[in-house]
Scaffold this motif. Structure first.
Motif: not given
Length: 273
Positions: A51-72
């Motif tokens: 499920q993470l692979v599916t989600t991350l494949s649709m995100l650009n680098d900026e969106q990935i950083e936002r997701l990682l910031a939330e996770a951290r």
């Protein structure tokens, strides 16, 4: 949202986005996948990986950083973003949250309705044109050779739209102030003719393979399994797998027309000035 709440919300939302084939990830997406998996309970990693692979494949680098910031847990600490002599921003009001919900709720419901309609159409066509399980099988006492059921997979709608509104809205829509969302790129239509033709073509080929299997497997003597049974089964199922995967790739394209723009719009909301 604290770290525990983040993982609960992310797990539930990802369950609505399961896809068939694992997409290739860019280096930044792969790095994010590794970090997210490393930060969670080892018992959850196998469950969350696809499920993470599916989600991350649709995100650009900026969106990935936002997701990682939330996770951290970074989203709950804005101290570095403001000077020491400036007060933190005021929390969102009920009016702000209602403004956001009035925009994203209809879009989430439309996406769910599109997925549900697509699911029903595909399932109907598969039932009409593909032979049911057990049609292409030979068996006897304690032995059975069979062509696998033709059951392609694609991202399905969740159980109901209310669930999507609750989970996707809470997990992806920003909630710190009023935002404006742009869902104009989202479509809820699919070409029934193209989808039907793809399914009919795949089912016809599946049925041909099944009939060839019955001939090639042969029949045993005195109730014994045929000598060529296992080889014929393996060969037929290998061909079926290729056809199934090809159809899955075609079917998978249609839900992306409403799911990908939906998540992009939620992640790219603009603060209302």
């Amino acid at each position: 949202m604290n770290t525990a709440q983040f993982w609960v919300a992310l797990f539930l939302s990802l369950m609505t986005m399961a896809a068939t084939a694992e997409p290739a990830l860019r280096p930044s997406q792969q790095a994010a996948l590794n970090e997210l998996l490393e930060s969670m309970d080892p018992q959850l990693r196998p469950m969350m990986h696809d499920q993470l692979v599916t989600t991350l494949s649709m995100l650009n680098d900026e969106q990935i950083e936002r997701l990682l910031a939330e996770a951290r847990g970074g989203s709950g600490d804005n101290s570095e973003a403001h000077d020491d002599d400036q007060p933190p921003p005021a929390p969102a009001t009920e009016q702000d949250l209602e403004n956001n919900r009035k925009q994203y709720e209809p879009a989430i419901r439309k996406a769910w309705a599109a997925s549900h309609s697509f699911d029903s159409f595909v399932e109907q066509k598969l039932a009409e044109h593909c032979a049911p399980r057990g049609t292409y099988a030979i068996y006897g006492s304690a032995w059975r050779f069979e062509v696998a059921e033709f059951a392609p997979y694609w991202p399905h709608a969740s159980n109901n739209a209310d669930l999507d509104v609750q989970i996707i809205g809470a997990s992806y829509a920003p909630s710190d102030q009023a935002y404006d969302f742009d869902f104009s790129a989202m479509t809820t239509q699919f070409d029934e003719g193209k989808v039907s033709d793809s399914i009919i073509e795949a089912c016809n080929r599946y049925n041909e393979i099944g009939k060839q299997f019955l001939v090639q497997a042969g029949t045993g003597t005195n109730g014994a399994p045929p000598a060529n049974g296992q080889r014929a089964e393996n060969s037929a199922n290998a061909e079926v797998a290729v056809i199934r995967q090809a159809l899955e790739q075609q079917l998978q394209l249609w839900p992306d027309r409403w799911t990908a723009p939906l998540y992009q719009a939620l992640l790219n909301a603009r603060p209302r000035s």
